[in-house]
Write a protein that holds these residues in place. Structure first.
Motif, PDB file in Angstrom:
ATOM      1  N   ILE A 279     -28.276 -36.817  -0.508  1.00  0.00           N
ATOM      2  CA  ILE A 279     -29.483 -36.007  -0.711  1.00  0.00           C
ATOM      3  C   ILE A 279     -29.657 -35.016   0.440  1.00  0.00           C
ATOM      4  CG2 ILE A 279     -32.016 -36.078  -0.785  1.00  0.00           C
ATOM      5  CD1 ILE A 279     -31.732 -38.787  -2.269  1.00  0.00           C
ATOM      6  N   ARG A 280     -29.501 -35.497   1.665  1.00  0.00           N
ATOM      7  CA  ARG A 280     -29.637 -34.600   2.837  1.00  0.00           C
ATOM      8  C   ARG A 280     -28.630 -33.458   2.771  1.00  0.00           C
ATOM      9  NH1 ARG A 280     -30.020 -39.662   5.673  1.00  0.00           N
ATOM     10  NH2 ARG A 280     -32.154 -40.037   6.436  1.00  0.00           N
ATOM     11  N   GLN A 281     -27.387 -33.791   2.421  1.00  0.00           N
ATOM     12  CA  GLN A 281     -26.349 -32.764   2.377  1.00  0.00           C
ATOM     13  C   GLN A 281     -26.641 -31.727   1.298  1.00  0.00           C
ATOM     14  OE1 GLN A 281     -23.502 -32.800  -0.243  1.00  0.00           O
ATOM     15  NE2 GLN A 281     -23.130 -30.750   0.587  1.00  0.00           N
ATOM     16  N   SER A 285     -31.713 -29.439   4.262  1.00  0.00           N
ATOM     17  CA  SER A 285     -32.966 -29.223   4.984  1.00  0.00           C
ATOM     18  C   SER A 285     -33.583 -30.591   5.258  1.00  0.00           C
ATOM     19  CB  SER A 285     -33.934 -28.353   4.184  1.00  0.00           C
ATOM     20  OG  SER A 285     -34.263 -28.976   2.957  1.00  0.00           O
ATOM     21  N   GLU A 286     -34.683 -30.606   5.975  1.00  0.00           N
ATOM     22  CA  GLU A 286     -35.308 -31.862   6.374  1.00  0.00           C
ATOM     23  C   GLU A 286     -35.870 -32.617   5.174  1.00  0.00           C
ATOM     24  OE1 GLU A 286     -38.473 -33.451   9.753  1.00  0.00           O
ATOM     25  OE2 GLU A 286     -38.739 -31.452   8.882  1.00  0.00           O
ATOM     26  N   VAL A 287     -35.572 -33.911   5.118  1.00  0.00           N
ATOM     27  CA  VAL A 287     -36.139 -34.785   4.101  1.00  0.00           C
ATOM     28  C   VAL A 287     -36.787 -35.961   4.825  1.00  0.00           C
ATOM     29  CG1 VAL A 287     -35.731 -36.095   1.991  1.00  0.00           C
ATOM     30  CG2 VAL A 287     -34.233 -34.171   2.558  1.00  0.00           C
ATOM     31  N   HIS A 288     -37.998 -36.311   4.425  1.00  0.00           N
ATOM     32  CA  HIS A 288     -38.712 -37.437   5.020  1.00  0.00           C
ATOM     33  C   HIS A 288     -38.533 -38.660   4.111  1.00  0.00           C
ATOM     34  CE1 HIS A 288     -40.883 -34.890   7.962  1.00  0.00           C
ATOM     35  NE2 HIS A 288     -40.855 -33.993   6.991  1.00  0.00           N
ATOM     36  N   PHE A 289     -37.722 -39.605   4.552  1.00  0.00           N
ATOM     37  CA  PHE A 289     -37.563 -40.871   3.831  1.00  0.00           C
ATOM     38  C   PHE A 289     -38.502 -41.889   4.482  1.00  0.00           C
ATOM     39  CE2 PHE A 289     -33.399 -38.787   3.255  1.00  0.00           C
ATOM     40  CZ  PHE A 289     -33.322 -38.790   1.870  1.00  0.00           C
ATOM     41  N   ILE A 290     -39.593 -42.193   3.803  1.00  0.00           N
ATOM     42  CA  ILE A 290     -40.600 -43.105   4.352  1.00  0.00           C
ATOM     43  C   ILE A 290     -40.346 -44.495   3.781  1.00  0.00           C
ATOM     44  CG2 ILE A 290     -43.060 -43.584   4.599  1.00  0.00           C
ATOM     45  CD1 ILE A 290     -43.586 -40.612   4.164  1.00  0.00           C
ATOM     46  N   LYS A 291     -39.797 -45.356   4.619  1.00  0.00           N
ATOM     47  CA  LYS A 291     -39.400 -46.703   4.187  1.00  0.00           C
ATOM     48  C   LYS A 291     -40.514 -47.711   4.458  1.00  0.00           C
ATOM     49  CE  LYS A 291     -36.455 -49.181   6.655  1.00  0.00           C
ATOM     50  NZ  LYS A 291     -35.165 -49.656   7.234  1.00  0.00           N
TER      51      LYS A 291
END
Length: 444
Positions: A279-281, A285-291
């Motif tokens: 997904i990041r690739q 751009s910046e992705v916020h994965f909130i676990k």
């Protein structure tokens, strides 16, 4: 040009009832045979929809299905007048009657998968109704769902409607409940995350052993092809079979996304880190994965409260907010987590609680009640404007509910012939309010 993510909430149908039809949905099973309140259910849904419109969101409504579904009962051999068909079904096959009286179309996250014009090669918004073949009571929805979507998004220049996938388990498709779009801006091309429970053609792939995996990889891939999505716009990710066996029947019970945020439980997926890297690739751009860790919120608490069946929305001021059921507020572990979440420096800054208990008791929270459609301002203008929420429509629909809906409905009431008349009268009037034309079989 401005871009929006619109939410189209399903209007709760006149036969809203608790029949416990959905094996694998813990809330649905646990509340089977309770007496429901269709009027309260419809008003709770309307109140949530109106509140989001008041927050500045683009908010619409989708009409419910016709129930009881006498056409299906006739297809399976019950004959005679409407009253006779209903009576025979109630005496000979009450479970089939229950299925044909389901009001589950209120959960429009299962209505269809939607891809915005920014992602599709022809530059139109694409819709594919879900076939919902895993459950009888939902498998009878797709044709009418397609009619309602075509009447709501009724401009061929901007909207492309597909037929639902073949009605076979190999293409089990549960719609947007297993689909999330990640992007920087609603108007920019994004990543469409398709989450599946099993593969129909790869027996080596893990799958749950207790409850069904309703979404297949093959269905997700088919929808991506129909919607003219490039490979670089798609990520296919498997849901953890172990959480399906714990009552996580759709991905939107264990994760939810909005723009560049994916809010998820640590047990949600298989191959999590590899897929997040993909997904990041592809996002570049910046992705916020909130676990959310199991130590913070257990799977049981997540399912009971529907922490992840919340809506994550972007408010007009650019801040993100979670739209949560009051059940989250009432669960100590979940409430503590959400209270802390808004202080952690993530894009999510607010939590707003809504009472949707009638829906929750039947197995669906705020996210189940809405279908997300990202559009630009020209596409919003091309939508059937009579379906968009405002003060006038809110008042008119509440009056319509007061006029036609019962405030109590038990399983025994489903055999009442008067319910046919009440339901058809209500829906016929609704199609006039929303200017839908003849979308139901009884109107043709």
């Amino acid at each position: 040009m401005k871009h929006f993510e619109a939410n189209f909430d399903g209007l709760v149908g006149p036969t809203h009832n608790y029949a416990g039809l959905s094996f694998g949905n813990v809330a649905s099973f646990n509340n089977a045979a309770m007496t429901s309140n269709p009027k309260a259910a419809a008003k709770q849904g309307l109140q949530k929809a109106k509140a989001l419109a008041d927050l500045g969101m683009v908010q619409g409504v989708l009409a419910p299905q016709e129930r009881p579904d006498l056409y299906t009962l006739r297809r399976i051999g019950f004959t005679g007048s409407d009253t006779e068909v209903l009576h025979k079904a109630s005496q000979q096959a009450p479970q089939l009657l229950n299925a044909c009286c389901s009001a589950s179309s209120m959960w429009t996250a299962n209505a269809a998968t939607v891809s915005p014009s920014a992602d599709t090669r022809d530059g139109r918004v694409h819709f594919t109704p879900a076939n919902l073949v895993d459950k009888l009571h939902r498998s009878i929805e797709p044709v009418t769902t397609g009619n309602i979507l075509k009447a709501t998004f009724n401009n061929e220049r901007h909207f492309h409607h597909h037929q639902h996938l073949p009605e076979h388990a190999s293409f089990g498709d549960e719609g947007a409940a297993n689909h999330t779009r990640l992007c920087n801006d609603y108007g920019h091309s994004g990543i469409e995350l398709f989450v599946y429970g099993q593969s129909a053609t790869n027996p080596q792939m893990p799958k749950p052993t207790k409850f069904p995996a309703r979404q297949t990889l093959e269905a997700s891939q088919a929808v991506a092809r129909l919607h003219q999505l490039d490979d670089e716009s798609c990520v296919f990710m498997q849901q953890n079979p172990d959480v399906i066996d714990q009552g996580v029947f759709h991905n939107d019970v264990i994760s939810v996304g909005n723009q560049n945020v994916l809010f998820y439980h640590e047990q949600a997926f298989l191959d999590t880190e590899a897929k997040f890297a993909e997904i990041r690739q592809k996002m570049n751009s910046e992705v916020h994965f909130i676990k959310v860790a199991t130590s913070q919120v257990s799977i049981d608490d997540a399912v009971r409260s529907y922490l992840f069946n919340t809506q994550v929305i972007t408010l007009p001021n650019g801040e993100m907010a979670i739209i949560a059921p009051t059940d989250c507020q009432e669960n100590p572990a979940v409430h503590q987590y959400l209270t802390e979440l808004v202080t952690l420096g993530t894009p999510i800054k607010q939590v707003k609680y809504f009472d949707v208990k009638q829906s929750m008791q039947n197995g669906g929270g705020p996210a189940c009640l809405r279908l997300r459609v990202a559009m630009n301002e020209q596409e919003v203008a091309a939508v059937n404007q009579h379906t968009l929420m405002n003060e006038q429509l809110f008042t008119r629909l509440n009056t319509w509910v007061d006029k036609h809906y019962r405030d109590q409905l038990s399983a025994a009431d489903l055999a009442d012939p008067q319910l046919i008349i009440e339901s058809r009268t209500a829906l016929d009037e609704l199609t006039q309010i929303l200017k839908l034309g003849s979308v139901y079989q009884f109107q043709k």
